[in-house]
Design a protein around this motif. Structure first.
Motif, PDB file in Angstrom:
ATOM      1  N   LEU A   1       0.833  -1.205   0.000  1.00 49.22           N
ATOM      2  CA  LEU A   1       0.000   0.000   0.000  1.00 49.22           C
ATOM      3  C   LEU A   1       0.872   1.261   0.000  1.00 49.22           C
ATOM      4  O   LEU A   1       0.670   2.180  -0.786  1.00 49.22           O
ATOM      5  CB  LEU A   1      -0.922  -0.029   1.218  1.00 49.22           C
ATOM      6  N   LEU A   2       1.889   1.272   0.892  1.00 48.69           N
ATOM      7  CA  LEU A   2       2.801   2.422   0.975  1.00 48.69           C
ATOM      8  C   LEU A   2       3.496   2.665  -0.356  1.00 48.69           C
ATOM      9  O   LEU A   2       3.573   3.803  -0.829  1.00 48.69           O
ATOM     10  CB  LEU A   2       3.887   2.133   2.023  1.00 48.69           C
ATOM     11  N   LEU A   3       3.990   1.591  -0.954  1.00 52.24           N
ATOM     12  CA  LEU A   3       4.738   1.723  -2.211  1.00 52.24           C
ATOM     13  C   LEU A   3       3.851   2.298  -3.313  1.00 52.24           C
ATOM     14  O   LEU A   3       4.273   3.169  -4.066  1.00 52.24           O
ATOM     15  CB  LEU A   3       5.315   0.366  -2.638  1.00 52.24           C
ATOM     16  N   LYS A   4       2.609   1.833  -3.383  1.00 55.62           N
ATOM     17  CA  LYS A   4       1.699   2.343  -4.408  1.00 55.62           C
ATOM     18  C   LYS A   4       1.346   3.804  -4.106  1.00 55.62           C
ATOM     19  O   LYS A   4       1.255   4.610  -5.015  1.00 55.62           O
ATOM     20  CB  LYS A   4       0.436   1.482  -4.528  1.00 55.62           C
ATOM     21  N   GLU A   5       1.154   4.116  -2.822  1.00 53.09           N
ATOM     22  CA  GLU A   5       0.859   5.505  -2.449  1.00 53.09           C
ATOM     23  C   GLU A   5       2.023   6.438  -2.765  1.00 53.09           C
ATOM     24  O   GLU A   5       1.827   7.593  -3.093  1.00 53.09           O
ATOM     25  CB  GLU A   5       0.539   5.599  -0.955  1.00 53.09           C
TER      26      GLU A   5
END
Ligand code: ATP
Ligand code: ATP
Ligand code: CA
Length: 217
Positions: free
Chosen positions: A86-90
């Motif tokens: 999730l963090l990486l996509k954000e």
């Protein structure tokens, strides 16, 4: 062309992905929360670092946003794997590939935008099964439920015949993508190219048609 990869989580899968990318000449940043894992990869990566993949500050300080491709190979800790993805996509990383643990994990990863979800145990199990049931199948890639690419020993009956003689598309509904002969490989063979007994054929088609092709001797 040299590419930039980051691999987060250095279990057997993560180590093997990192090592192979590095061997292929790419830049690899290998990250794990566990220092002893990081020590294992020092000589087989461009950079390695101890860090928590779920911690945005750590990830930013490692320059994760500069990477074109990030592979999340955190295993048993599904929560960490999900949060990290999730963090990486954000953070706007284009290509995030994630190793999934099970069906529920897969569904969540899909929802939060993982670009590719990998099930190594499942896929390898499939391949091994294909190997076991057919002596001729050397390798196997599943494209969908119905279509695959297989590498298969040339049926003996085809020895010294051209693709045209054999009329393979009409007979079997499959296409030969390549013919391997020793170290040589002929990519996208022509109708007048010949098949010989010890050739390995790379073939694409519907599973039922591929099966019929395998069973022809
Ligand atoms: P494999 O089957 O590929 O060996 P696995 O599925 O058994 O791996 P684990 O060993 O559970 O996976 O996890 C892979 C690695 O991920 C471990 O080395 C672990 O230390 C690391 N890891 C776990 N949580 C994090 C995290 N939050 N940040 C970074 N790495 C982590
Ligand atoms: P097609 O529409 O099937 O390609 P075509 O009339 O365009 O046929 P060619 O492409 O010259 O003819 O091929 C003649 C025959 O050789 C085809 O019918 C096909 O069965 C076989 N063939 C040619 N290339 C391949 C290939 N890569 N894989 C399987 N069969 C092939
Ligand atoms: Ca495992």
């Amino acid at each position: 062309m040299k590419k930039q990869f980051a691999v987060i989580g250095l279990g057997r899968f993560g180590i093997s992905v990192s090592t192979e990318l590095y061997k292929l000449g790419h830049d690899v940043l290998a990250i794990d929360i566990n220092e002893s894992k990081v020590n294992e990869i020092v000589n087989d990566s461009t950079h390695s670092a101890v860090g928590d993949g779920t911690d945005e500050k750590t990830m930013r300080s490692l320059g994760i946003t500069n990477f074109d491709h990030v592979i999340v190979a955190i295993g048993d800790d599904i929560q960490a794997s999900t949060l990290c993805t999730l963090l990486l996509k954000e953070m706007g990383i284009d290509s995030v590939w994630v190793k999934a643990q099970n069906y529920y994990h897969h569904k969540v990863l899909d929802k939060i935008g993982a670009d590719k979800i990998i099930h190594p145990e499942h896929d390898m199990g499939n391949r091994i099964a294909q190997h076991l049931v057919s002596e001729k199948v050397i390798d196997y890639i599943e494209l969908s439920d119905d279509f695959s690419i297989v590498e298969i020993a040339a049926p003996r009956s085809m020895d010294n015949h051209t693709l045209m003689d054999l009329n393979i598309r009409a007979q079997f509904g499959i296409t030969i993508l390549g013919i391997k002969r020793g170290k040589d490989i002929n990519i996208s063979p022509m109708a007048d190219d010949k098949i010989f007994e010890n050739d390995v054929l790379i073939v694409i088609g519907h599973k039922n048609d591929l099966k019929r092709f395998e069973d022809s001797n």
